[in-house]
Design an enzyme around this catalytic site. Sequence first.
Site, PDB file in Angstrom:
ATOM      1  N   LYS A  59     -31.625  22.398-103.736  1.00 47.57           N
ATOM      2  CA  LYS A  59     -31.155  23.146-102.553  1.00 47.57           C
ATOM      3  C   LYS A  59     -32.228  23.123-101.448  1.00 47.57           C
ATOM      4  O   LYS A  59     -31.922  22.999-100.266  1.00 47.57           O
ATOM      5  CB  LYS A  59     -30.803  24.590-102.932  1.00 47.57           C
ATOM      6  CG  LYS A  59     -30.472  25.489-101.723  1.00 47.57           C
ATOM      7  CD  LYS A  59     -29.265  24.978-100.948  1.00 47.57           C
ATOM      8  CE  LYS A  59     -28.715  25.812 -99.834  1.00 47.57           C
ATOM      9  NZ  LYS A  59     -29.479  26.416 -98.829  1.00 47.57           N
TER      10      LYS A  59
ATOM     11  N   GLU B 284     -31.290  19.080 -93.895  1.00 44.49           N
ATOM     12  CA  GLU B 284     -30.530  19.814 -92.862  1.00 44.49           C
ATOM     13  C   GLU B 284     -31.372  19.965 -91.575  1.00 44.49           C
ATOM     14  O   GLU B 284     -30.875  19.765 -90.469  1.00 44.49           O
ATOM     15  CB  GLU B 284     -30.159  21.188 -93.440  1.00 44.49           C
ATOM     16  CG  GLU B 284     -29.486  22.168 -92.499  1.00 44.49           C
ATOM     17  CD  GLU B 284     -29.303  23.552 -93.176  1.00 44.49           C
ATOM     18  OE1 GLU B 284     -28.697  23.621 -94.259  1.00 44.49           O
ATOM     19  OE2 GLU B 284     -29.777  24.546 -92.594  1.00 44.49           O
TER      20      GLU B 284
ATOM     21  N   SER C 107     -24.788  26.504-100.788  1.00 47.43           N
ATOM     22  CA  SER C 107     -24.823  26.085 -99.390  1.00 47.43           C
ATOM     23  C   SER C 107     -23.434  26.107 -98.789  1.00 47.43           C
ATOM     24  O   SER C 107     -22.449  25.820 -99.458  1.00 47.43           O
ATOM     25  CB  SER C 107     -25.384  24.670 -99.258  1.00 47.43           C
ATOM     26  OG  SER C 107     -25.323  24.284 -97.885  1.00 47.43           O
TER      27      SER C 107
ATOM     28  N   HIS D 110     -32.054  19.846 -99.802  1.00 47.84           N
ATOM     29  CA  HIS D 110     -30.858  19.890 -98.943  1.00 47.84           C
ATOM     30  C   HIS D 110     -31.224  20.509 -97.590  1.00 47.84           C
ATOM     31  O   HIS D 110     -30.878  19.983 -96.529  1.00 47.84           O
ATOM     32  CB  HIS D 110     -29.750  20.710 -99.627  1.00 47.84           C
ATOM     33  CG  HIS D 110     -28.637  21.144 -98.718  1.00 47.84           C
ATOM     34  ND1 HIS D 110     -28.778  22.185 -97.809  1.00 47.84           N
ATOM     35  CD2 HIS D 110     -27.375  20.678 -98.544  1.00 47.84           C
ATOM     36  CE1 HIS D 110     -27.657  22.326 -97.133  1.00 47.84           C
ATOM     37  NE2 HIS D 110     -26.792  21.424 -97.561  1.00 47.84           N
ATOM     38  N   ASN D 111     -31.961  21.612 -97.636  1.00 46.51           N
ATOM     39  CA  ASN D 111     -32.318  22.284 -96.383  1.00 46.51           C
ATOM     40  C   ASN D 111     -33.305  21.467 -95.555  1.00 46.51           C
ATOM     41  O   ASN D 111     -33.212  21.435 -94.327  1.00 46.51           O
ATOM     42  CB  ASN D 111     -32.888  23.672 -96.674  1.00 46.51           C
ATOM     43  CG  ASN D 111     -31.794  24.679 -96.960  1.00 46.51           C
ATOM     44  OD1 ASN D 111     -30.728  24.319 -97.454  1.00 46.51           O
ATOM     45  ND2 ASN D 111     -32.031  25.935 -96.666  1.00 46.51           N
TER      46      ASN D 111
HETATM   47  C1  6PG Z   1     -26.964  26.501 -96.225  1.00 47.42           C
HETATM   48  C2  6PG Z   1     -28.030  26.841 -95.230  1.00 47.42           C
HETATM   49  C3  6PG Z   1     -28.499  28.244 -95.458  1.00 47.42           C
HETATM   50  C4  6PG Z   1     -29.234  28.830 -94.281  1.00 47.42           C
HETATM   51  C5  6PG Z   1     -30.430  28.048 -93.861  1.00 47.42           C
HETATM   52  C6  6PG Z   1     -30.927  28.462 -92.515  1.00 47.42           C
HETATM   53  O1  6PG Z   1     -27.157  25.535 -96.920  1.00 47.42           O
HETATM   54  O2  6PG Z   1     -25.943  27.201 -96.254  1.00 47.42           O
HETATM   55  O3  6PG Z   1     -29.102  25.977 -95.384  1.00 47.42           O
HETATM   56  O4  6PG Z   1     -29.202  28.250 -96.655  1.00 47.42           O
HETATM   57  O5  6PG Z   1     -28.381  28.929 -93.209  1.00 47.42           O
HETATM   58  O6  6PG Z   1     -31.388  28.260 -94.823  1.00 47.42           O
HETATM   59  O7  6PG Z   1     -32.234  28.124 -92.512  1.00 47.42           O
HETATM   60  P1  6PG Z   1     -33.177  28.331 -91.290  1.00 47.42           P
HETATM   61  O8  6PG Z   1     -33.032  29.770 -90.849  1.00 47.42           O
HETATM   62  O9  6PG Z   1     -34.527  28.052 -91.842  1.00 47.42           O
HETATM   63  O10 6PG Z   1     -32.716  27.383 -90.240  1.00 47.42           O
END
Ligand code: 6PG
Length: 502
Positions: free
Chosen positions: A205, A212, A133, A208-209
């Site tokens: 991970k 996010e 990430s 984490h998303n």
């Molecule tokens: C990270 C981000 C990366 C990606 C996202 C975008 O941790 O660096 O999460 O993995 O930018 O997956 O996800 P979306 O396109 O679903 O918003």
Amino acid sequence: MMTSANPCVGLIGLAVMGKNLALNIADHGFEIAVFNRTTAVTDEFIAENPHTPAKLTGCHTLKEFVDAIAKPRVIIVLVKAGPAVDSIVEQLLAAGLDPQDIVVDAGNSLWTDTIRREKDYSGKLKFFGSGVSGGELGARFGPSLMPGGDPDSWKHLEPIWKAIAAKVDARTGEPLAGASAGKPVTGGVPCTAYLGPNGAGHYVKMVHNGIEYVDMQLISEAYLLLRSLLGLRPDEISQIFSQWNKTELNSYLIEITADVLQQKDPRNKKKFLVDVIVDSAGQKGTGKWTSTNSLDMGVPANSIAEAVFARCMSALKSERVAASKKLKGPLARKLRAGKPIIEAIRQALYCSKICAYAQGFQLMREAQNQYHWKLDFGTIASIWRGGCIIRAKFLQKITDAYQADPKLVNLLLDPYFRKQVRTGQEDWRKVVSLAATTGVPAPAFMSALAYFDSYRSAVLPASLIQAQRDYFGAHTYQRVDAPDGQFFHVDWPAADRPEVKA
Ligand code: 6PG
């Protein structure tokens, strides 16, 4: 094309993340062979980077690539999650990989695919999964890395992973200037740790998303309230976010939001860029996976799901435009943009954010039971302190909470977070009520508050649901005055008939 050097690591997939990760690896003294399906991309990459601290070797065929790497080979694959991963592994096997070679899938793969792949390729190679990430800059100057797989393979990967990961200050836990300063960091505590076998790294991970998604949605709702309710301009809101970044809310996402909101439209300097961007959010699926998994495991991760649905709702742009002409809400009303209301929105954001993380950690707790992992939640929070998209000051508090009590049932029960929510909840409720009475959508704020209120309720109306289920379908119920595990049924329309044990 190929040189006589013997790189100790290889990388496949030279899109931006792959290129940046390869340069990061070379910066830390590991010679690296690279391969990309389109050979011109490889040639260009090598030509553009003639003087890396350790040598980059470009390869035109997978055979050349496999032969170039010292054994046991460590090969990082950065291709689109899904069938492309299996396809590249099959091609690598055909090109001559050995059973001791380690193939690391560093994409956003579904953790169940990683579990399957580890089994499928067992005896042929060692398949390993690692979450990465931090976006493009993270990959280049220090990402947060979430590795999971065979512990012996980890021994080979560990020196590389620790070298290239983001670093935080050992004392304060704050990220050391790296990604933001555009240079590699040495010293400090690396934002990576072995998380567990098979799919553990990719699972963490994914969560984490999911977090996010909520973090971004909550920030956007705070922005909308400041804009709609207080009538503030994006550049004024940018200043508020810069201020908030000096508080407990300090985080990468708050920091970039302050930046985003002051950008002017490059085509028309009188407008803000945010106002000319179509309000329809994209998604690649990791938030949906997190929510689907929460439903599958029966873990309430309301706010994570709400954040995914908020993106789905945003994507219904034309329907929303049509509906906005027909469905009327309360008359628009503006409040005076004083300190108290701005502080109330900040508190609402912080309390909601705590709930979102509580949900993410609940999910990981349940997943570890299902998959027999031993996830260390304090460590997970600690490797998210730097490098990743959700890096935030308050992750240190989560680390502290799990270090103080590794068996902590819910983050909301930790003394620090209990106090934060006690302090902020009056404001949080005020903001949610304001959103409801003024008709400003704030689904993640509302869902987080509903999560908090439900979680702290000793009694919920589910007794009524059980009664309804028994009424129409004889689905049975348990009694508060009978031992757990005993089920009963009554003949409802004539409820005076004796209750029977099911
Ligand atoms: C990270 C981000 C990366 C990606 C996202 C975008 O941790 O660096 O999460 O993995 O930018 O997956 O996800 P979306 O396109 O679903 O918003």
